[in-house]
Design a protein around this motif. Sequence first.
Motif, PDB file in Angstrom:
ATOM      1  N   PRO A 282      -8.978  -4.353   4.634  1.00 25.59           N
ATOM      2  CA  PRO A 282      -9.754  -5.588   4.431  1.00 25.59           C
ATOM      3  C   PRO A 282      -8.992  -6.811   4.923  1.00 25.59           C
ATOM      4  O   PRO A 282      -7.811  -6.986   4.618  1.00 25.59           O
ATOM      5  CB  PRO A 282      -9.972  -5.616   2.923  1.00 25.59           C
ATOM      6  CG  PRO A 282      -9.965  -4.184   2.522  1.00 25.59           C
ATOM      7  CD  PRO A 282      -8.953  -3.515   3.413  1.00 25.59           C
ATOM      8  N   GLY A 283      -9.699  -7.635   5.702  1.00 17.17           N
ATOM      9  CA  GLY A 283      -9.086  -8.852   6.207  1.00 17.17           C
ATOM     10  C   GLY A 283      -8.364  -8.686   7.530  1.00 17.17           C
ATOM     11  O   GLY A 283      -7.823  -9.657   8.061  1.00 17.17           O
TER      12      GLY A 283
ATOM     13  N   LYS B 153       1.890   7.606   4.304  1.00 18.37           N
ATOM     14  CA  LYS B 153       2.669   6.469   3.830  1.00 18.37           C
ATOM     15  C   LYS B 153       1.720   5.450   3.192  1.00 18.37           C
ATOM     16  O   LYS B 153       0.530   5.395   3.545  1.00 18.37           O
ATOM     17  CB  LYS B 153       3.399   5.806   5.001  1.00 18.37           C
ATOM     18  CG  LYS B 153       4.307   6.727   5.792  1.00 18.37           C
ATOM     19  CD  LYS B 153       4.904   5.995   6.982  1.00 18.37           C
ATOM     20  CE  LYS B 153       5.813   6.898   7.800  1.00 18.37           C
ATOM     21  NZ  LYS B 153       6.395   6.180   8.966  1.00 18.37           N
ATOM     22  N   PRO B 154       2.233   4.624   2.295  1.00 19.03           N
ATOM     23  CA  PRO B 154       1.370   3.595   1.701  1.00 19.03           C
ATOM     24  C   PRO B 154       0.678   2.721   2.741  1.00 19.03           C
ATOM     25  O   PRO B 154      -0.469   2.295   2.530  1.00 19.03           O
ATOM     26  CB  PRO B 154       2.343   2.794   0.836  1.00 19.03           C
ATOM     27  CG  PRO B 154       3.394   3.777   0.453  1.00 19.03           C
ATOM     28  CD  PRO B 154       3.565   4.654   1.659  1.00 19.03           C
ATOM     29  N   GLU B 155       1.331   2.494   3.863  1.00 16.21           N
ATOM     30  CA  GLU B 155       0.721   1.656   4.898  1.00 16.21           C
ATOM     31  C   GLU B 155      -0.420   2.349   5.644  1.00 16.21           C
ATOM     32  O   GLU B 155      -1.092   1.726   6.473  1.00 16.21           O
ATOM     33  CB  GLU B 155       1.773   1.167   5.906  1.00 16.21           C
ATOM     34  CG  GLU B 155       2.661   2.247   6.474  1.00 16.21           C
ATOM     35  CD  GLU B 155       3.988   2.366   5.726  1.00 16.21           C
ATOM     36  OE1 GLU B 155       3.988   2.341   4.467  1.00 16.21           O
ATOM     37  OE2 GLU B 155       5.025   2.522   6.408  1.00 16.21           O
ATOM     38  N   ASP B 156      -0.647   3.613   5.367  1.00 20.86           N
ATOM     39  CA  ASP B 156      -1.811   4.302   5.907  1.00 20.86           C
ATOM     40  C   ASP B 156      -3.070   4.027   5.080  1.00 20.86           C
ATOM     41  O   ASP B 156      -4.171   4.432   5.468  1.00 20.86           O
ATOM     42  CB  ASP B 156      -1.564   5.817   5.944  1.00 20.86           C
ATOM     43  CG  ASP B 156      -0.470   6.212   6.920  1.00 20.86           C
ATOM     44  OD1 ASP B 156       0.352   7.076   6.551  1.00 20.86           O
ATOM     45  OD2 ASP B 156      -0.433   5.648   8.034  1.00 20.86           O
ATOM     46  N   THR B 157      -2.907   3.365   3.969  1.00 16.84           N
ATOM     47  CA  THR B 157      -4.047   3.046   3.124  1.00 16.84           C
ATOM     48  C   THR B 157      -5.032   2.167   3.887  1.00 16.84           C
ATOM     49  O   THR B 157      -4.672   1.121   4.423  1.00 16.84           O
ATOM     50  CB  THR B 157      -3.590   2.325   1.843  1.00 16.84           C
ATOM     51  OG1 THR B 157      -2.786   3.224   1.071  1.00 16.84           O
ATOM     52  CG2 THR B 157      -4.782   1.859   1.017  1.00 16.84           C
ATOM     53  N   ALA B 158      -6.283   2.611   3.958  1.00 15.35           N
ATOM     54  CA  ALA B 158      -7.306   1.891   4.716  1.00 15.35           C
ATOM     55  C   ALA B 158      -8.634   2.631   4.558  1.00 15.35           C
ATOM     56  O   ALA B 158      -8.684   3.745   4.013  1.00 15.35           O
ATOM     57  CB  ALA B 158      -6.946   1.820   6.194  1.00 15.35           C
ATOM     58  N   VAL B 159      -9.675   1.999   5.054  1.00 19.60           N
ATOM     59  CA  VAL B 159     -10.946   2.697   5.220  1.00 19.60           C
ATOM     60  C   VAL B 159     -10.949   3.299   6.619  1.00 19.60           C
ATOM     61  O   VAL B 159     -10.708   2.590   7.605  1.00 19.60           O
ATOM     62  CB  VAL B 159     -12.140   1.743   5.044  1.00 19.60           C
ATOM     63  CG1 VAL B 159     -13.449   2.483   5.293  1.00 19.60           C
ATOM     64  CG2 VAL B 159     -12.132   1.133   3.647  1.00 19.60           C
TER      65      VAL B 159
END
Length: 114
Positions: free
Chosen positions: A40-41, A85-91
């Motif tokens: 988001p964003g 990884k946490p940075e893979d969090t996304a839609v």
Amino acid sequence: VQLQASGGGLVQAGGSLRLSCAASGMRYSIRFMGWYRQVPGTQRELVATMSDGGNTNYADSVKGRFTISRDNAKNTVSLQMNTLKPEDTAVYYCNARYFGDDYWGKGTLVTVSS
């Protein structure tokens, strides 16, 4: 072209998930199928794509961890995501490029907890 994605969910860092997407409504082969993601964003970004001839393209951030595959006969594409990884969090969005037009699935949320 309609795209129906499945998979996604919540996983701990270091874990794995698999996304799948099935395309329907085409008369001819889909030239490119793949996955994009969006936080988001921010802008939607390429994760991985695969041509009907088997050529692949990966974002640098996922090389060596994610693997895209497709079944041309079934019009499906999958994304195996390892060592998340946490940075893979996304839609994550399934994409199909058909005669120059882009088609998108609804998006599936992947959340990687640290």
